[in-house]
Design an enzyme around this catalytic site. Structure first.
Site, mmCIF file in Angstrom:
data_model
loop_
_atom_site.group_PDB
_atom_site.id
_atom_site.type_symbol
_atom_site.label_atom_id
_atom_site.label_comp_id
_atom_site.label_asym_id
_atom_site.label_seq_id
_atom_site.Cartn_x
_atom_site.Cartn_y
_atom_site.Cartn_z
ATOM 1 N N HIS A 92 19.248 0.477 -1.290
ATOM 2 C CA HIS A 92 17.873 0.767 -1.228
ATOM 3 C C HIS A 92 17.174 -0.609 -0.929
ATOM 4 O O HIS A 92 16.255 -0.447 0.248
ATOM 5 C CB HIS A 92 17.351 1.356 -2.450
ATOM 6 C CG HIS A 92 15.950 1.610 -2.442
ATOM 7 N ND1 HIS A 92 15.484 2.762 -1.666
ATOM 8 C CD2 HIS A 92 15.004 1.206 -2.767
ATOM 9 C CE1 HIS A 92 14.150 2.824 -1.885
ATOM 10 N NE2 HIS A 92 13.780 1.915 -2.462
ATOM 11 N N CYS A 146 0.733 -1.172 0.123
ATOM 12 C CA CYS A 146 -0.035 0.026 -0.002
ATOM 13 C C CYS A 146 0.829 1.252 0.085
ATOM 14 O O CYS A 146 0.445 2.211 -0.336
ATOM 15 C CB CYS A 146 -1.191 -0.038 1.171
ATOM 16 S SG CYS A 146 -0.069 -0.168 3.095
#
Length: 418
Positions: free
Chosen positions: A97, A50
């Protein structure tokens, strides 16, 4: 191999855009298949939650723009609308990352543990659809070990940073075992549901749900095998409760001082922990004046949450250092693989030259040529063929005035600095 990470998250894109580029269960198989068939992509993993959508790829040199174009086309979102919210990381930055994401360092809630499970599921989905190549396999396995190291060596995930979690943590500190405690949950909304999940995860099996409407309470109770009562039945069941956690939308207190005092008498002064996380309050403030009644309000819990967030920030410093160290180490390992390939190619090239010249010499020897002359000729030709390319490289570097390049070539040939 060239590593690439592209994506959007809660920091770069609106909810509306995140919804448009999300890969739901219905879209994911098709997306992974298309990436697997893309000639510019060797392997890929798609993470879609989400809060973020990210694609990790092992791509060819021209692959970056191709993957961005594919993402835009797949979701039918124009490049003009997508690119301003898109971040792109390459090579070590991509490795770092992914590791930061998996450790919860890039999450909306710093240090939250759920993201690691989501990354693992994304990796499993990609493997299921044959989208993972060897490079991506190594990268994600390394990332999982780094996340485990961060959880082991730091306490970044050890402090409650939600009011619901803080309420559960408070109960754990006061009672030795939640498995032996009875918890009365007042209300049946999202907050109480989250509290129930935390309690259940920590071994609590005896819960009572009190709510204005039994239907809503029943839905919640069925998830945790809890008993359902109405708000009017609270005085009757309160003596059974070791812990009371309340969160309703009631404009007036539901639990008063007299009700708790009666419950304590029935319990023979065994203490009760009461946690009021409602605004306005569900529990009268005078309850805190009673002996053996320990009352905590939402303000108390919020203070705990804020302190814990600061503590997580401190732990994040060490976690970031671990990620930087591990991403650099993995990048070095990747570069070493490129060196192995180069060495293999160079050895094969030299061996091909040797076999070619040796074959010609053996044929000449069989034809009656002078062995001594053949040896001299073989050694001269072999030397000339092997040094031709390095010699030309030295000449070009010198002619073009590139002393750094010249120094590297000299060093690789074992020549002393001049």
């Amino acid at each position: 191999m060239s590593l690439l990470a592209i994506g959007i998250n809660h920091n770069t894109a609106s909810v509306e855009l995140r919804e448009k580029v999300a890969f739901g269960p219905d879209k994911l198989p098709q997306a992974l298949q298309q990436l697997a068939e893309n000639p510019n992509v060797n392997g890929s993993v798609i993470i879609s939650t989400c809060n973020r959508t990210e694609i990790y790829c092992d791509v060819k040199p021209s692959g970056k723009s191709k993957v961005i174009d594919w993402l835009s086309q797949f979701h039918q979102v124009s490049p003009e609308k997508l690119k301003p919210s898109l971040y792109v990381h390459e090579e070590q930055a991509a490795i770092r990352h992914l590791m930061r994401v998996s450790c919860g360092l890039d999450s909306l809630v710093l240090g939250e543990p759920q993201i690691l499970g989501q990354v693992k599921q994304a990796y499993t989905d990609s493997r299921t659809h044959s989208a993972v190549d060897t490079s991506m396999e190594k990268l994600f396995q390394k990332t999982f070990s780094v996340a485990k190291r961060v959880r082991t060596e730091t306490d970044i995930g050890g402090n409650a940073v939600s009011v619901a979690y803080a309420a559960c943590t408070l109960a754990k500190h006061i009672f030795e075992s939640l498995a032996d405690s009875t918890v009365l949950l007042v209300g049946a909304g999202e907050t109480i549901e989250l509290v129930a999940k935390h309690l259940s995860a920590n071994g609590c099996t005896k819960m009572i749900v009190a709510n204005r409407t039994r239907e809503r309470a029943q839905i919640l109770a069925e998830q945790f095998d809890a008993q359902v009562i109405s708000l009017s039945e609270i005085p009757e069941h309160l003596p059974r409760a070791d812990i009371v956690i309340s969160s309703t939308a009631s404009p007036l207190p539901i639990i008063g001082k007299g009700m708790v005092e009666s419950a304590l008498k029935a319990r023979r002064r065994q203490p009760i922990l009461l946690v009021d996380i409602a605004v306005p309050r569900d529990i009268e403030s005078q309850v805190g004046e009673l002996n053996d009644a320990y009352l905590y309000t939402v303000d108390d819990l919020q203070s705990i949450v804020e302190n814990n967030i600061e503590q997580r920030k401190v732990e994040a410093i060490q976690a970031e250092a671990i990620v930087s160290e591990e991403s650099a180490a993995f990048m070095s390992w990747m570069r070493s693989l490129q060196g192995v390939d180069s060495i293999r190619e160079y050895r094969q090239s030299a061996n091909d030259v040797r076999e070619e010249l040796l074959s010609k010499s053996i044929q000449a020897l069989a034809s009656g040529a002078d062995p001594e002359k053949l040896l001299i000729e073989l050694s001269n030709k072999l030397t000339n063929r092997l040094i031709h390319v390095p010699t030309r490289a030295l000449q070009v570097a010198a002619e073009q005035g590139e002393p750094a390049k010249l120094a590297v070539i000299r060093q690789s040939l074992g020549l002393e600095d001049s």
